[in-house]
Structures are given as structure tokens and as C-alpha cells.
Design a protein around this motif. Structure first.
Motif, mmCIF file in Angstrom:
data_model
loop_
_atom_site.group_PDB
_atom_site.id
_atom_site.type_symbol
_atom_site.label_atom_id
_atom_site.label_comp_id
_atom_site.label_asym_id
_atom_site.label_seq_id
_atom_site.Cartn_x
_atom_site.Cartn_y
_atom_site.Cartn_z
ATOM 1 N N HIS A 21 8.373 11.912 12.562
ATOM 2 C CA HIS A 21 9.344 10.946 13.086
ATOM 3 C C HIS A 21 8.849 9.514 12.931
ATOM 4 N N GLU A 22 7.534 9.344 12.735
ATOM 5 C CA GLU A 22 6.960 8.003 12.594
ATOM 6 C C GLU A 22 6.868 7.544 11.145
ATOM 7 N N ILE A 23 7.040 8.484 10.209
ATOM 8 C CA ILE A 23 6.908 8.130 8.790
ATOM 9 C C ILE A 23 8.280 8.174 8.142
ATOM 10 N N SER A 24 8.825 6.993 7.905
ATOM 11 C CA SER A 24 10.159 6.912 7.301
ATOM 12 C C SER A 24 10.093 7.025 5.785
ATOM 13 N N LYS A 25 8.935 6.681 5.199
ATOM 14 C CA LYS A 25 8.791 6.753 3.740
ATOM 15 C C LYS A 25 7.346 7.080 3.382
ATOM 16 N N THR A 26 7.190 8.045 2.497
ATOM 17 C CA THR A 26 5.871 8.403 1.981
ATOM 18 C C THR A 26 5.990 8.636 0.489
ATOM 19 N N ASP A 27 4.866 8.468 -0.225
ATOM 20 C CA ASP A 27 4.895 8.590 -1.691
ATOM 21 C C ASP A 27 4.463 9.959 -2.185
ATOM 22 N N LEU A 28 3.563 10.605 -1.440
ATOM 23 C CA LEU A 28 3.080 11.931 -1.825
ATOM 24 C C LEU A 28 2.886 12.758 -0.570
ATOM 25 N N ILE A 29 3.430 13.981 -0.596
ATOM 26 C CA ILE A 29 3.280 14.911 0.526
ATOM 27 C C ILE A 29 2.448 16.100 0.058
ATOM 28 N N LEU A 30 1.331 16.365 0.752
ATOM 29 C CA LEU A 30 0.548 17.574 0.503
ATOM 30 C C LEU A 30 0.945 18.611 1.542
ATOM 31 N N ILE A 31 1.532 19.708 1.071
ATOM 32 C CA ILE A 31 1.972 20.770 1.974
ATOM 33 C C ILE A 31 0.813 21.747 2.158
ATOM 34 N N MET A 39 0.840 -1.200 0.000
ATOM 35 C CA MET A 39 0.000 0.000 0.000
ATOM 36 C C MET A 39 0.876 1.252 0.000
ATOM 37 N N LYS A 40 0.535 2.205 -0.906
ATOM 38 C CA LYS A 40 1.279 3.458 -0.957
ATOM 39 C C LYS A 40 0.782 4.399 0.135
ATOM 40 N N HIS A 41 1.496 5.524 0.276
ATOM 41 C CA HIS A 41 1.218 6.395 1.419
ATOM 42 C C HIS A 41 1.150 7.853 0.997
ATOM 43 N N ILE A 42 0.137 8.560 1.533
ATOM 44 C CA ILE A 42 -0.003 10.007 1.318
ATOM 45 C C ILE A 42 0.050 10.712 2.669
ATOM 46 N N SER A 43 0.864 11.755 2.748
ATOM 47 C CA SER A 43 0.996 12.557 3.964
ATOM 48 C C SER A 43 0.384 13.934 3.725
ATOM 49 N N VAL A 44 -0.640 14.283 4.502
ATOM 50 C CA VAL A 44 -1.231 15.622 4.464
ATOM 51 C C VAL A 44 -0.706 16.378 5.684
ATOM 52 N N ILE A 45 0.079 17.393 5.448
ATOM 53 C CA ILE A 45 0.744 18.104 6.542
ATOM 54 C C ILE A 45 -0.245 18.951 7.349
ATOM 55 N N VAL A 46 -0.095 18.900 8.666
ATOM 56 C CA VAL A 46 -0.855 19.751 9.589
ATOM 57 C C VAL A 46 0.134 20.776 10.154
ATOM 58 N N PRO A 47 0.186 21.982 9.578
ATOM 59 C CA PRO A 47 1.218 22.953 9.979
ATOM 60 C C PRO A 47 1.035 23.454 11.405
ATOM 61 N N SER A 48 2.142 23.812 12.018
ATOM 62 C CA SER A 48 2.094 24.509 13.298
ATOM 63 C C SER A 48 1.825 25.989 13.053
ATOM 64 N N GLY A 49 1.178 26.645 14.011
ATOM 65 C CA GLY A 49 0.905 28.079 13.863
ATOM 66 C C GLY A 49 -0.440 28.318 13.224
ATOM 67 N N ILE A 88 5.677 15.777 -4.338
ATOM 68 C CA ILE A 88 5.304 16.837 -3.399
ATOM 69 C C ILE A 88 4.272 17.736 -4.065
ATOM 70 N N ALA A 89 3.246 18.092 -3.304
ATOM 71 C CA ALA A 89 2.214 18.994 -3.818
ATOM 72 C C ALA A 89 1.951 20.085 -2.788
ATOM 73 N N SER A 90 2.212 21.335 -3.155
ATOM 74 C CA SER A 90 1.941 22.441 -2.227
ATOM 75 C C SER A 90 0.580 23.037 -2.544
ATOM 76 N N LEU A 91 -0.171 23.343 -1.504
ATOM 77 C CA LEU A 91 -1.493 23.926 -1.642
ATOM 78 C C LEU A 91 -1.422 25.400 -1.256
ATOM 79 N N CYS A 92 -1.851 26.283 -2.160
ATOM 80 C CA CYS A 92 -1.959 27.704 -1.833
ATOM 81 C C CYS A 92 -0.603 28.236 -1.327
ATOM 82 N N LYS A 93 -0.577 28.841 -0.138
ATOM 83 C CA LYS A 93 0.659 29.425 0.385
ATOM 84 C C LYS A 93 1.575 28.391 1.024
#
Length: 330
Positions: A70-80, A1-11, A112-117
Motif C-alpha cells: 500500500h506504500e509503494i505506488s510504483k516500482t521498477d522490478l518485483i522479485l517474487i 532513483m529506480k526501485h526494486i521490491s523483494v516480496i516477503v510472502p505470508s505463510g 517481474i522476476a519470480s524465484l523458484c516456486k
């Protein structure tokens, strides 16, 4: 199974820009599984934080990360996901994400995919130096000033450069997420998500939404005077050399300083001011396209139409039909 990471920014961030893509991707996962008679999702989705602590946005909404970097050593797509408010502070708060994104790209060839800002965090990685990138139109000038090595594509909602994706602003992230769903799940799943969610499919540009208000966030006072002169006299025939003489500047110096301060040549600035005035008249009056054209100082219909489309992405008539309330109702 592949992996997608959706970032939850601080601030600071806008909670919709995290939840909406996550939910659309969940929808795509479920439909793709049904469509293909599979028992397993195509992707595992995680909301990724710097810690497992819930992040509270706008003092009202909280998001609980499902995993940390720190728990994700490998991901296939990162949504910033985008940062908001003070962008410099937002970048400082999220530098651990910047390092992690860069490592995932270099070591695991993650896309990597950045959303908006979120483009600001993407640019901090250095991965788009010399490459194309999109972001929200309200941040174009700041982005160009901070990251001159990145090729900003201001009119695009969706930009792709060798597995690095970026998008325009606000709710265009929905169109962008459909684009990513097509890329990863296939067009049939993307169209299904589009229809169920009632989101326009294949919308690629943001220039019709741009409101040009003039770039005055600089300290060159003579150039500010030139800008104000253009904005107060746009309906007249303006001569760049005469404006330079009015400021006691030679032509070459005026051109150089104007471009440095506003990121436009004087001619581009004049055109954009005229087009913005035309847009307002087309939105709020019953004047014909020709009446509007003459009112902003154009006499050549072809030149006006070409210039208008260049900065709005639509013809004057298309723009009027779309944004003039009386014509839209008719």
C-alpha cells in the motif's frame, strides 16, 4: 532513483531465498556506486510485505518488511520470493500480492522476476499465459497441471519473456540474481559480485540436477501399472504396443492416457527411466560409459549419448567426472 521490491510472502517460505537476493542486490548497488563515482545508489531496495509485521518462517527466523504494497505506488522490478509447503494455501495467503503485481505490470510496466516456486504466484496473475516460464524441477508436474496455458521450460534455470523473468529452484536463485544484476547494473558489476560471492556465472540450465522419480500423482491405475512395469524392466527392450496390450488398451487410448497422467509419452518415460538408472550407475560405480549403456538396454552409443544429454544437459562422461566421487578426486 529506480526501485526494486523483494516480496516477503505470508505463510511459508525459505528465508534464504529472500535474504540472499536482497543482499546480492545491495552489494551490486554499493559496487556500482563506487565504480561510477556516484553519491547515490542506482536502486532503492525494499522488502515488501502485506503489512509491516515481521514474518516468522520455520518458527525460527523473522523478516521485517521495510514497506507494504500500500506504500509503494510504483516500482521498477518485483522479485517474487518463493512460497513453500502447501502451495494452494500459499497462493490463497498471498492473493493481495498477486493483484498488486498485476497492477504494477499493467499500470507502471514494472518488470517481474519470480524465484523458484514464486512462479506459482506469477502464474496466478495471468501475465505469463502463452509465455515461457521456469520453476523448481520438483514442481514441474503440479505447475503444468495448474497452469496449462503457461509454456513451462523445465530445463532452464533462467527464463526471460518480454520483461518477465523466472528461475529454477533452490540456490540457483543466486545465479538468477547475478543475471538480473547484469541486466540492471551491467556485466562488470555482475562479474564482481560473482567473484566476491564465489557464485558460478552464466549457469543457465537445471536439467543435470533433476532426479526423475516418475509422475505417479494421478488416479489412472492401469497407467501406474505401466509405469511400474517400465521401471522394473528398463534394462530390456520395451515395446509400447506390447505394454498397451498387456493392459488391454488399444494403442491410441494408451498413448493419450499415459501422456495425460504423466506429462510424458511412453517413449519419453522409458528414456527418462533409463537415463536416471544410468546416472545412478555413473555416480556410484567404476563401470565405463559403454558398460553402463549396455546395462540399461541401449546398444546404439550415439542414441544413448544424445538421449542422456537431452535429459541431463551433460554427456555421460561429463556427468561421471562431475558426480562420481572417485573420478572427481582423481
Amino acid at each position: 532513483m529506480k526501485h526494486i521490491s523483494v516480496i516477503v510472502p505470508s505463510g511459508n517460505s525459505i528465508v534464504d531465498t529472500i535474504i540472499a537476493p536482497f543482499n546480492l542486490l545491495k552489494m551490486a548497488n554499493a559496487h556500482h556506486k563506487r565504480l561510477n563515482g556516484q553519491t547515490e545508489n542506482l536502486f532503492k531496495l525494499d522488502l515488501v510485505g502485506l503489512s509491516k509485521e515481521a514474518i516468522v518462517y520455520q518458527g525460527l527466523f523473522s523478516i521485517q518488511p521495510t514497506a507494504t504494497i500500500h506504500e509503494i505506488s510504483k516500482t521498477d522490478l518485483i522479485l517474487i520470493s518463493p512460497i513453500s509447503g502447501d502451495l494452494d494455501e500459499g497462493i490463497r495467503n498471498n492473493m493481495d500480492f498477486v493483484k498488486w503485481i498485476k497492477a504494477q505490470r499493467i499500470e507502471n510496466d514494472a518488470e517481474i522476476a519470480s524465484l523458484c516456486k514464486g512462479a506459482f504466484l506469477l502464474a496466478e496473475t495471468g501475465l505469463v499465459n502463452g509465455k515461457s516460464c521456469a520453476t523448481h524441477w520438483t514442481a514441474h508436474d503440479l505447475f503444468k497441471a495448474k497452469y496449462p496455458e503457461v509454456k513451462l521450460i523445465p530445463e532452464k534455470i533462467i527464463c526471460e519473456d518480454n520483461g518477465i523473468y523466472s528461475s529454477g529452484g533452490a540456490y540457483s536463485i543466486l545465479n538468477f540474481t547475478l543475471y538480473l544484476i547484469e541486466r540492471y547494473f551491467g556485466r562488470e558489476t555482475a562479474i564482481w559480485c560473482s567473484k566476491v560471492s564465489e557464485i558460478d556465472f552464466d549457469r543457465l540450465r537445471q536439467d543435470e540436477f533433476i532426479i526423475f522419480s516418475g509422475q505417479k500423482d494421478h488416479s489412472d491405475e492401469p497407467i501406474k501399472k505401466a509405469q511400474l512395469y517400465i521401471e522394473n524392466n528398463y534394462q530390456n527392450k520395451l515395446n509400447v504396443d506390447e505394454i498397451a496390450q498387456m493392459l488391454n488398451l488399444n494403442g491410441r487410448s494408451f498413448l493419450r492416457r499415459f501422456k495425460k497422467a504423466t506429462h510424458n509419452t511412453p517413449l519419453e518415460y522409458i528414456q527418462r527411466v533409463k537415463v536416471e538408472a544410468a546416472k545412478k550407475k555413473l555416480e556410484s560405480t567404476a563401470k565405463t560409459v559403454l558398460e553402463v549403456m549396455y546395462g540399461i538396454g541401449y546398444n546404439d552409443e550415439k542414441a544413448f549419448r544424445n538421449t542422456f544429454r537431452k535429459y541431463s544437459g551433460l554427456s555421460p562422461k561429463e556427468y561421471q567426472r562431475k558426480y562420481n566421487r572417485e573420478m572427481a578426486i582423481a
